[in-house]
Structures are given as structure tokens and as C-alpha cells.
Design a protein around this motif. Structure first.
Motif, short mmCIF file in Angstrom:
data_model
loop_
_atom_site.label_atom_id
_atom_site.label_comp_id
_atom_site.label_asym_id
_atom_site.label_seq_id
_atom_site.Cartn_x
_atom_site.Cartn_y
_atom_site.Cartn_z
N TYR A 123 -48.60 -23.86 11.64
CA TYR A 123 -47.48 -23.56 10.75
C TYR A 123 -46.88 -22.21 11.11
N ASP A 124 -45.56 -22.15 11.15
CA ASP A 124 -44.85 -20.91 11.46
C ASP A 124 -44.17 -20.41 10.19
N PRO A 125 -44.60 -19.26 9.66
CA PRO A 125 -44.04 -18.77 8.39
C PRO A 125 -42.69 -18.08 8.53
N HIS A 159 -53.92 -27.71 5.56
CA HIS A 159 -52.86 -28.58 5.03
C HIS A 159 -51.54 -28.32 5.74
N LEU A 160 -51.18 -27.05 5.91
CA LEU A 160 -49.92 -26.72 6.57
C LEU A 160 -49.93 -27.14 8.04
N LYS A 161 -51.07 -27.06 8.67
CA LYS A 161 -51.17 -27.51 10.07
C LYS A 161 -50.90 -29.01 10.16
N ARG A 162 -51.52 -29.79 9.27
CA ARG A 162 -51.31 -31.24 9.28
C ARG A 162 -49.84 -31.58 9.03
N GLU A 163 -49.23 -30.91 8.06
CA GLU A 163 -47.82 -31.18 7.76
C GLU A 163 -46.92 -30.80 8.92
N LEU A 196 -27.70 -30.91 13.90
CA LEU A 196 -29.03 -30.29 13.82
C LEU A 196 -29.40 -29.96 12.39
N TYR A 197 -28.41 -29.54 11.59
CA TYR A 197 -28.69 -29.22 10.19
C TYR A 197 -29.11 -30.47 9.42
N ILE A 198 -28.44 -31.57 9.68
CA ILE A 198 -28.81 -32.83 9.01
C ILE A 198 -30.23 -33.25 9.38
N MET A 199 -30.56 -33.14 10.66
CA MET A 199 -31.89 -33.54 11.10
C MET A 199 -32.98 -32.60 10.58
N SER A 200 -32.61 -31.37 10.22
CA SER A 200 -33.62 -30.43 9.75
C SER A 200 -34.29 -30.91 8.46
N PHE A 201 -33.61 -31.78 7.68
CA PHE A 201 -34.19 -32.29 6.45
C PHE A 201 -35.33 -33.28 6.72
N LEU A 202 -35.44 -33.74 7.97
CA LEU A 202 -36.57 -34.60 8.34
C LEU A 202 -37.85 -33.80 8.52
N ALA A 203 -37.73 -32.48 8.68
CA ALA A 203 -38.91 -31.64 8.94
C ALA A 203 -38.76 -30.31 8.20
N PRO A 204 -38.81 -30.32 6.87
CA PRO A 204 -38.59 -29.08 6.12
C PRO A 204 -39.70 -28.04 6.29
N THR A 205 -40.89 -28.45 6.71
CA THR A 205 -41.99 -27.50 6.88
C THR A 205 -41.84 -26.67 8.14
N ALA A 262 -37.15 -22.02 14.66
CA ALA A 262 -37.52 -21.92 16.08
C ALA A 262 -38.28 -23.17 16.53
N GLN A 263 -39.17 -23.68 15.70
CA GLN A 263 -39.92 -24.89 16.06
C GLN A 263 -38.98 -26.09 16.19
N ARG A 264 -38.03 -26.22 15.27
CA ARG A 264 -37.10 -27.34 15.36
C ARG A 264 -36.23 -27.26 16.61
N ILE A 265 -35.79 -26.06 16.96
CA ILE A 265 -34.96 -25.90 18.15
C ILE A 265 -35.73 -26.32 19.40
N ARG A 266 -37.02 -25.97 19.47
CA ARG A 266 -37.81 -26.38 20.64
C ARG A 266 -37.92 -27.89 20.72
N ILE A 267 -38.04 -28.57 19.58
CA ILE A 267 -38.11 -30.03 19.58
C ILE A 267 -36.76 -30.62 19.96
#
Length: 447
Positions: free
Chosen positions: A438-440, A274-278, A343-352, A356-361
Motif C-alpha cells: 500500500y502506498d499512502p 489488509h491494505l496489501k491484499r486490497e 484515466l480519471y474514470i478508470m481510477s474509480f476501479l482502484a480507489p486504494t 503513482a501506482q495507477r500511472i505505472r499500471i
């Protein structure tokens, strides 16, 4: 009396012309290896070597892999090699090690039921070579002489970025070596999605410790098989657990206890799936919105003309239009915000996703060099390659429709394809930005 009408030769699918299937063909030692080499040399390309249930032994394996490692043998891009049941020992395995070193082509290696022993030096060399390769699947099942010394060396050194599936069933794996497996699956070095360790003697307490480690530390594993692992001794003799108070202290575990552990691992693996899909869904969604919001103006867009294919080049105005959609309007107030706030505003588009993952994107989305090329590789033109086409599912096609690639250059989609090229490209991108799992590690996030 006329001769019977000669039937046409059976059509051999193009996809199978690169296979050499000599399973149970009586190939022995050097002579058998030379026969295989002759078959390889007579073909323009070879993608699979299926050589199970022969008797190549060490001598034949050394000769075969000496050829495959040579400049002539390297021209054949072999993605799968099966050598199960060939009486190969450690000397033959060292020949495989040389071929595996920095190999970018071989994806699957099957070495079941041979005569390897758990020699530390041999398997240290094997694991080191594996770490430099692009191997994705390794099977060492039913090599019963490997035992605990192999498990200790293998999992202590294993750090392969590409390895996704390992089969270690029936290798005489006992509770004494379980801590090395637990340490591996608890570390960032583990990128496996499938682990099979059936038919060993790992024992109930060690199994519980493995499940506990996956639950607490591992989010990549999607398939774990630990069947038929009853220890010979009592459960209390297993020296593996970090929480021994949870385990039975006397006698073998009951059937209900085994069933409870099996149910627990199923729940943990469902969580991982499930976490992988999300994670994957949110990564793609974040890229979709980050691209137009973060990409610099089109004045810095490099040439989008294809350099590796003969495609139709778009005219100048169309090139500008192709990238204009990504460039935000000059009057868009979002661009006036500080970068950190954007970047903080956009982080709400991908809360999972982790920070580090968001920065790479964000880094990928803000670079004009990562834009798709504006050239059109149309069907029927030399630039169109098979890697850009879907492999259609015959069951999904109307009667009488010929199988092939995407009709009219339009992707057939996942539902109608055995292999969808867009899914392939999407998977490669997710792996490149490390968002396929998923990155914990979410410390320091603002909640």
C-alpha cells in the motif's frame, strides 16, 4: 544358504540433489573449507549450502568464499547459505562481502551465533554490498558483540530493494540505537515484511516509539517480533520517543502496559496485511480493464513468436485474433474522451491505489510490448520448462495420482499447489509496478 536380497537404493528427490548439508560435521578451518569445495566441484549444480555448527572460523570462511567468488564458483547458483555457529569474525565476513557484491542468485544468508563485532567499517562494507545484491533474508541473530554500533551503521545505510526479512534477535540492541531503526522503518527505504528483534534490551519506551513509527509511516511490515525486550534501567531512561508525554515517567512498565503494546502492534500489522491484499487485488483488476481500454490498435503489435523456447507457433489469423480482444472497438465513445478524463474514470476501479501506482499500471497496460506471447508452449514439447509448472500439493491429489506439474497445461491453482506458477508471475508483476505494498502518498487526488 543364499545371500539376503539386496534392497534398492533409496530414491533421492531431484529437488534435494543440489543440497550440501554438512551441519555439525566437524569441519574445521581451511581443511574443512577444502572438503566443502571438493563436494561442490563434484556436482553439476548446488542450490543450498547448510554448514551450521562447524568451526570454519575466519581462515576456512576466506578459503570457501574465495572459491565461490571465482569464475568456477560463480557457475553454481547457490540460493541459500547457512553458516551459523562457525566462529567467524569480521575478517571472514569481509570474504562474504566480496561474494555478496552484485550477487543476483543468493536469496537467504544465515550468519547466527558467530564472532562478529560492530566495527563500523566492516559493516558499512557489508551493508553496501547487501544493497547491490538480491538477498531477501538475512539472519544475524545471537551475535551478541554487534550491539548498538552495528545497528547505527546498518540501518543508516540499508537501502536494499530486494531485502524482505531481517533477524536481529539477541544482538545486545539497546534504546540508544533505537532511533536509527525508527528512522529506517519510517522511510521509503524500508521494504521489509518481517523484522525480528527478540531478546534484546530495547526497553518499553523505545518499543512504543517503534510501534508508533510503524503505525504512522510503514505499510510493508507484516510480521514484527519484539519479545523479551525489558530494559535493564527504568523506562524513563530510554531516549527514543517523539511523543514522550505518552510514556510512563517513572519505573519499569507494567505487564498490562506491555500487553497493550502487543495488542497495538497486532492491530497495526493486521491493517498492513489488509491494505496489501486490497492493493494487489485492485492493481490486477485495474490492469484487466485498462488493457483493452488503453492499448493501441493491433497494427502496431510486434511479433509474438517465442524467442527463448521451442514452442508451437500459431498461424497468422490466430495471432491477429489473440490481440484483437485487447483492441477496443473503433466506435467506442470512451476513446474519444481526453486522456486525463479516461484515466480519471478508470481510477474509480482502484480507489486504494495511489496516483503513482495507477500511472505505472496505465503505462504497462498501454504498451503492446507487454502483451503475452501468442506461442503455445504445450506439455511434452521442448519449450515447456519446469518454471511454467505448478508444484502440486500431495495432500490435495487423489490416491494413485502421480505428482507433477499442471495437468494438460491447465494451472492447478493456489488451493491445490505448493507453488503456483501463475501466483509467481502475478507476484513478479506486482513488484515490477510497485503495487505489492500500500502506498499512502495520496496527496493531490480529486475526491
Amino acid at each position: 544358504m543364499g545371500f539376503p536380497k539386496q534392497l534398492p537404493a533409496a530414491r533421492v528427490p531431484l529437488s534435494s540433489r543440489g543440497y550440501i548439508d554438512r551441519m555439525d560435521a566437524g569441519l574445521t578451518a581451511v581443511r574443512g573449507a577444502q572438503e566443502i569445495i571438493s563436494m561442490i566441484s563434484s556436482r553439476r549444480f548446488v542450490t543450498k549450502l547448510i554448514l551450521g555448527h562447524n568451526e570454519l572460523a575466519d581462515d576456512g570462511c576466506v578459503v570457501l568464499f574465495k572459491f565461490l567468488t571465482s569464475s568456477v564458483g560463480r557457475k553454481y547458483h547457490i540460493a541459500e547459505i547457512s553458516l551459523n555457529g562457525n566462529s567467524i569474525g569480521n575478517r571472514g565476513l569481509m570474504a562474504v562481502v566480496e561474494y555478496l557484491q552484485r550477487n543476483r542468485v543468493l536469496k537467504e544468508l544465515f550468519l547466527q551465533n558467530n564472532k562478529f563485532t560492530g566495527d563500523a567499517e566492516t559493516f558499512a562494507a557489508f551493508t553496501t554490498a547487501l544493497n547491490t545484491s538480491h538477498l531477501e533474508l538475512l539472519s544475524l541473530t545471537t551475535n551478541r558483540s554487534l550491539s548498538d554500533p552495528f545497528v547505527e551503521v546498518f540501518f543508516s545505510l540499508l537501502d536494499s530493494p530486494r531485502l524482505r526479512e531481517v533477524h536481529l534477535s539477541a544482538i545486545s540492541f539497546t534504546p540508544q540505537a533505537a532511533p536509527h531503526l525508527i528512522a529506517y522503518i519510517s522511510s521509503p527505504r524500508c521494504r521489509l515484511h518481517t523484522l525480528k528483534c527478540n531478546g534484546n534490551s530495547i526497553g518499553f519506551r523505545a518499543i512504543k516509539s517503534i510501534i508508533r513509527a510503524i503505525e504512522r509511516h510503514n505499510f510493508s511490515l507484516l510480521t514484527v517480533e519484539l519479545y523479551a525486550n525489558h530494559a535493564v534501567g527504568a523506562a524513563s531512561s530510554d531516549n527514543t520517543s517523539e511523543d514522550d508525554e505518552d510514556d510512563e515517567s517513572g519505573g519499569p512498565a507494567s505487564l498490562d502496559a506491555w500487553k497493550a503494546s502487543e495488542a497495538q502492534i497486532r492491530r497495526v500489522l493486521l491493517r498492513n496485511a489488509h491494505l496489501k491484499r486490497e492493493t494487489e487485488k485492485e492493481a490486477i483488476q485495474l490492469l484487466r480493464y485498462a488493457r483493452p481500454l488503453l492499448l493501441a490498435g493491433s497494427a502496431h503489435i510486434p511479433s509474438t513468436r517465442c524467442t527463448d523456447c521451442s514452442c508451437v507457433e500459431l498461424s497468422g489469423p490466430l495471432d491477429a485474433v489473440a490481440v484483437a480482444d485487447y483492441a477496443p472497438s473503433k466506435g467506442f465513445v470512451f476513446r474519444a474522451f481526453p486522456t486525463e478524463l479516461q484515466l480519471y474514470i478508470m481510477s474509480f476501479l482502484a480507489p486504494t491505489l495511489s496516483p503513482a501506482q495507477r500511472i505505472r499500471i496505465y503505462t504497462y497496460a498501454s504498451s503492446s510490448e507487454t502483451l503475452p506471447r501468442a506461442g503455445l508452449c504445450l506439455p511434452g514439447f521442448p519449450g515447456r520448462t519446469s518454471s511454467n509448472l505448478c508444484v502440486l500439493d500431495p495432500a490435495s491429489m487423489p490416491f494413485g495420482m502421480s505428482s507433477g506439474g499442471c495437468a494438460g497445461g491447465k494451472c492447478a491453482g493456489t488451493g491445490n499447489s505448493v507453488l503456483c506458477h501463475k501466483d509467481q508471475q502475478r507476484g513478479e508483476w506486482l513488484a515490477a509496478v510497485d503495487c505489492a505494498v500500500y502506498d499512502p502518498h495520496r496527496e493531490g487526488e480529486i475526491m
